[in-house]
Write a protein that holds these residues in place. Structure first.
Motif, mmCIF file in Angstrom:
data_model
loop_
_atom_site.group_PDB
_atom_site.id
_atom_site.type_symbol
_atom_site.label_atom_id
_atom_site.label_comp_id
_atom_site.label_asym_id
_atom_site.label_seq_id
_atom_site.Cartn_x
_atom_site.Cartn_y
_atom_site.Cartn_z
ATOM 1 N N MET A 1 0.827 -1.215 0.000
ATOM 2 C CA MET A 1 0.000 0.000 0.000
ATOM 3 C C MET A 1 0.855 1.256 0.000
ATOM 4 S SD MET A 1 -3.210 0.774 0.029
ATOM 5 C CE MET A 1 -4.292 2.136 0.358
ATOM 6 N N ASP A 2 2.051 1.157 0.704
ATOM 7 C CA ASP A 2 2.887 2.344 0.770
ATOM 8 C C ASP A 2 3.463 2.690 -0.588
ATOM 9 O OD1 ASP A 2 4.352 -0.042 0.965
ATOM 10 O OD2 ASP A 2 6.114 1.036 1.722
ATOM 11 N N GLN A 3 3.557 1.684 -1.504
ATOM 12 C CA GLN A 3 4.015 2.000 -2.843
ATOM 13 C C GLN A 3 2.889 2.510 -3.715
ATOM 14 O OE1 GLN A 3 5.897 -1.530 -4.274
ATOM 15 N NE2 GLN A 3 7.747 -1.231 -3.037
ATOM 16 N N GLN A 4 1.662 2.241 -3.321
ATOM 17 C CA GLN A 4 0.533 2.712 -4.118
ATOM 18 C C GLN A 4 0.224 4.166 -3.823
ATOM 19 O OE1 GLN A 4 -2.415 -0.130 -2.932
ATOM 20 N NE2 GLN A 4 -1.952 -1.521 -4.590
ATOM 21 N N TRP A 5 0.423 4.526 -2.563
ATOM 22 C CA TRP A 5 0.114 5.913 -2.196
ATOM 23 C C TRP A 5 1.313 6.787 -2.521
ATOM 24 C CZ3 TRP A 5 -4.278 8.093 -0.020
ATOM 25 C CH2 TRP A 5 -5.296 7.180 0.236
ATOM 26 N N ASN A 41 -4.221 7.411 -5.152
ATOM 27 C CA ASN A 41 -4.305 6.013 -4.733
ATOM 28 C C ASN A 41 -4.841 5.206 -5.916
ATOM 29 O OD1 ASN A 41 -4.753 3.515 -3.612
ATOM 30 N ND2 ASN A 41 -5.902 4.264 -1.847
ATOM 31 N N PRO A 42 -3.964 4.547 -6.690
ATOM 32 C CA PRO A 42 -4.437 3.821 -7.878
ATOM 33 C C PRO A 42 -5.396 2.682 -7.549
ATOM 34 C CG PRO A 42 -2.036 4.114 -7.902
ATOM 35 C CD PRO A 42 -2.505 4.459 -6.535
ATOM 36 N N SER A 43 -5.294 2.120 -6.339
ATOM 37 C CA SER A 43 -6.165 0.989 -6.014
ATOM 38 C C SER A 43 -7.618 1.426 -5.834
ATOM 39 C CB SER A 43 -5.670 0.297 -4.743
ATOM 40 O OG SER A 43 -5.751 1.174 -3.630
ATOM 41 N N THR A 44 -7.833 2.680 -5.425
ATOM 42 C CA THR A 44 -9.195 3.185 -5.256
ATOM 43 C C THR A 44 -9.566 4.218 -6.318
ATOM 44 O OG1 THR A 44 -8.444 4.936 -3.740
ATOM 45 C CG2 THR A 44 -9.085 2.818 -2.772
ATOM 46 N N ASN A 45 -8.602 4.542 -7.221
ATOM 47 C CA ASN A 45 -8.830 5.553 -8.260
ATOM 48 C C ASN A 45 -9.254 6.892 -7.655
ATOM 49 O OD1 ASN A 45 -8.227 4.090 -10.673
ATOM 50 N ND2 ASN A 45 -10.155 2.984 -10.418
ATOM 51 N N ASN A 85 5.393 8.141 -12.119
ATOM 52 C CA ASN A 85 4.990 7.057 -13.002
ATOM 53 C C ASN A 85 4.296 5.952 -12.206
ATOM 54 O OD1 ASN A 85 6.134 8.240 -15.335
ATOM 55 N ND2 ASN A 85 8.157 7.509 -14.730
ATOM 56 N N PHE A 86 3.355 5.288 -12.860
ATOM 57 C CA PHE A 86 2.599 4.208 -12.240
ATOM 58 C C PHE A 86 2.567 3.010 -13.185
ATOM 59 C CE2 PHE A 86 1.028 8.074 -10.343
ATOM 60 C CZ PHE A 86 0.851 7.741 -9.003
ATOM 61 N N ASN A 87 2.286 1.860 -12.629
ATOM 62 C CA ASN A 87 2.063 0.660 -13.422
ATOM 63 C C ASN A 87 0.568 0.391 -13.484
ATOM 64 O OD1 ASN A 87 4.840 0.097 -13.818
ATOM 65 N ND2 ASN A 87 4.962 -0.812 -11.770
ATOM 66 N N GLY A 88 0.065 0.110 -14.661
ATOM 67 C CA GLY A 88 -1.360 -0.155 -14.801
ATOM 68 C C GLY A 88 -2.017 0.830 -15.748
ATOM 69 N N PRO A 89 -3.338 0.932 -15.692
ATOM 70 C CA PRO A 89 -4.053 1.821 -16.617
ATOM 71 C C PRO A 89 -3.633 3.282 -16.491
ATOM 72 C CG PRO A 89 -5.574 0.282 -15.577
ATOM 73 C CD PRO A 89 -4.271 0.132 -14.867
ATOM 74 N N ALA A 436 5.164 4.400 12.602
ATOM 75 C CA ALA A 436 4.387 3.163 12.643
ATOM 76 C C ALA A 436 3.804 2.866 11.260
ATOM 77 C CB ALA A 436 3.267 3.286 13.669
ATOM 78 N N VAL A 437 3.788 1.579 10.904
ATOM 79 C CA VAL A 437 3.164 1.114 9.659
ATOM 80 C C VAL A 437 2.029 0.170 10.053
ATOM 81 C CG1 VAL A 437 3.486 -0.092 7.478
ATOM 82 C CG2 VAL A 437 5.332 1.331 8.402
ATOM 83 N N GLY A 438 0.824 0.471 9.553
ATOM 84 C CA GLY A 438 -0.334 -0.249 10.036
ATOM 85 C C GLY A 438 -1.109 -0.990 8.975
ATOM 86 N N ILE A 439 -2.382 -1.150 9.215
ATOM 87 C CA ILE A 439 -3.274 -1.892 8.332
ATOM 88 C C ILE A 439 -3.290 -1.257 6.941
ATOM 89 C CG2 ILE A 439 -5.678 -2.567 7.941
ATOM 90 C CD1 ILE A 439 -6.019 -2.644 10.983
ATOM 91 N N GLY A 440 -3.145 -2.095 5.918
ATOM 92 C CA GLY A 440 -3.146 -1.587 4.546
ATOM 93 C C GLY A 440 -1.872 -0.874 4.163
#
Length: 598
Positions: A1-5, A41-45, A85-89, A436-440
């Protein structure tokens, strides 16, 4: 998740109070607002945008390739262009200073992907905080062009002067937005000199406080075109300073105004393609006495192939079987790099060759479901060959996206006398220390910086001078944080953190605020009470602890643990931008209550 944000914050206004180890920002009022944060956040667009002060975004979807363009008027970036840069659409997000008054964010989609412009949703959490919900990307195919935008929600005026509300430059020309469609015969276009084009709009006026009055356009391979707009009696006059060798320009009406673009010559391949070649009108033929033109650049960008030389380019085009030939007369190849064709490219083959000592050929084979529209001159030294996919709108077309009005920002509390109080806000951790690194995968350093920037903004709006220990993702030890507060002779020091426990204990959630043993707990209690009265969060109490930053500061100090990144309830809240804004407002309100002796 930290790489997505992906997080970007604007550069510090002023650094160096404590050498390279510390960063100090004394945020003074400025004429322009700064971009404080953007995050995709690419996972939630979902794209989040935060500015120093309120902003009314403008947006449109541009095609070939698909790009969501968001303009932030009155906002300055304060740093060089940022590319992520991102990977994906989603291929890339670019953030840059579009003009002196506008920051532009461009979300570009990978080849073969597009989105429905009517499904793009803007939501104003606060006047300076916007969430953009992007619809799921769609694979492009033989589908009809995107639907037209819905009709305006406000009644269209049919009488009185035509009001010019805004204008902007884009990749193809200048787009002018008006309060109603441009009436037929209501404008004149003339070219009094080769380097000047004038467009007069009859019975029209600029809206009050129209801004900006000047724009610049520098397109792929094109000289700069400078444009100016002003009232002239009961007319609006738009003047363009162009290259004398440029072709003519044209006005194309739209529902929301009109666009000003260079005239184009589109040559569509016949069916079946003939073998003869043709030369577009306006391109002179080269003679044996013509000096050789060195071809310096052949670039494929989106749906355009750019050809550029060091002097006038003489060319002809035509079909030879299934191959489209661009023949450059009196030309020689320079040290150019041949474009690399990738999956999804509009061309399946591209060949550049020197036929003889005076002729260069560029051979193009369109990919399946693509066609070559033909060349379009940019300057005497350059032109582009336009390409189009099946079902795609014409090159350069765009669809406006509706953005709701700017929301009213909640005022945290009654203001205090301006400049009387100095408060240091300390976002915990940073740089190589994520906290701290948490959920997600949410990281403490990211969420506390976001909330701290908002706390600073709310306090500034109420007349408090705010000094931040960091405004970007930098490494900062504990001692320099204390030094910043001591040298500033602050009235209060507040360190903002997020708590954590074992990932096996998602049931542990809640708010804790700390003060140093032997010191007053009044600041900590004011912040704790303000948060509890504003947010639905579990109360874990005001506690004494020997944290370095509150133990070694001489002024009133508190350390706020805003929740558990490992807690199921708190982690969900941390990922909600609206909740983070409410937390920041509550902290600011608690600090103000303390300063006012409440």
């Amino acid at each position: 998740m930290d790489q997505q944000w992906r997080l970007w914050q604007s550069q510090a206004c002023w650094r160096g109070l404590c050498g390279t180890a510390a960063a100090l920002v004394i945020c003074q009022p400025a004429m322009a607002s700064r971009l404080q944060l953007w995050r995709l956040n690419p996972s939630t667009n979902q794209l989040e945008i935060r500015t120093e002060r309120g902003v009314q975004p403008r947006a449109e979807l541009v095609y070939n390739p698909t790009r969501l363009v968001i303009d932030l008027p009155g906002v300055v970036l304060g740093s060089p262009q940022v590319n992520q840069n991102f990977n994906g659409p989603i291929r890339q997000v670019r953030v840059a200073q579009f003009d002196p008054q506008t920051t532009r964010i461009v979300v570009e989609y990978a080849a073969g992907f597009t989105i429905d412009p009517q499904q793009v949703r803007f939501r104003g959490v606060a006047a300076n905080n916007w969430l953009v919900q992007l619809p799921p990307p769609q694979q492009q195919g033989a589908t009809p062009p995107p639907p037209a935008p819905p009709p305006p929600t406000t009644p269209t005026r049919t009488t009185g002067p035509l009001q010019v509300r805004h204008w902007q430059a884009d990749a193809t020309g200048f787009r002018v937005m008006t309060d109603r469609p441009l009436p037929e015969g209501s404008y004149t276009l003339r070219r009094p000199r080769r380097n000047r084009i004038e467009i007069s709009l009859n019975n029209s006026e600029l809206i009050r406080n129209f801004n900006p009055r000047r724009l610049e356009l520098q397109r792929f391979g094109r000289d700069r075109v400078r444009a100016e707009i002003r009232n002239q009696g009961r007319q609006v006059l738009i003047s363009l300073a162009v290259n004398p060798q440029d072709g003519d320009w044209q006005v194309t009406p739209r529902e929301d105004g009109f666009v000003i673009t260079p005239t184009t010559t589109a040559i569509s391949p016949p069916s079946p393609p003939p073998t003869a070649t043709s030369r577009p009108s306006g391109i002179p033929a080269a003679s044996a006495q013509t000096p050789l033109t060195t071809i310096q650049r052949v670039d494929l960008g989106g749906r355009e192939l750019l050809i550029q030389g060091d002097r006038t380019v003489f060319y002809s085009v035509g079909w030879e079987g299934n191959t489209y030939r661009i023949r450059l007369r009196q030309a020689q190849l320079g040290n150019i790099r041949e474009p690399r064709l990738v999956p999804g490219s509009p061309l399946s083959n591209l060949e550049i060759r020197q036929d003889d000592n005076q002729t260069v050929s560029i051979l193009l084979t369109p990919a399946p479901n693509f066609r070559i529209l033909g060349p379009r001159a940019l300057t005497a030294e350059s032109f582009v060959v336009q390409l189009q996919g099946a079902g795609e709108p014409p090159p350069g077309s765009s669809t406006p996206i509706r953005v709701p009005p700017t929301p009213t920002t909640q005022v945290p509390s009654q203001p205090v006398p301006r400049g009387r109080f100095v408060v240091v806000i300390d976002p915990g951790h940073g740089g190589r220390d994520p906290g701290a690194v948490g959920i997600g995968g949410i990281r403490e350093k990211d969420i506390v910086l976001d909330m701290s920037l908002q706390v600073a903004q709310f306090l500034q709006q109420q007349g408090v001078q705010v000094i931040m220990t960091r405004t970007t993702d930098i490494d900062l030890e504990l001692a320099p944080r204390v030094s910043i507060a001591e040298r500033a002779r602050a009235n209060a020091f507040v360190s903002i953190h997020a708590n954590a426990i074992s990932m096996a204990r998602p049931d542990v959630n809640g708010l804790e605020t700390y003060y140093a043993p032997g010191k007053s707990s009044r600041l900590a209690a004011a912040i704790q009470n303000s948060i509890l009265s504003s947010l639905n969060i579990r109360d874990r109490g005001v506690r004494a602890a020997r944290f370095y930053v509150i133990r070694n500061t001489s002024m009133d100090a508190a350390l706020v643990e805003t929740g558990f990144v490992t807690g199921a309830e708190d982690a969900a809240n941390f990922q909600n931008p609206a909740w983070r804004t409410q937390m920041a407002q509550a902290i600011a309100r608690g600090i103000l209550n303390f300063l006012q002796g409440r």
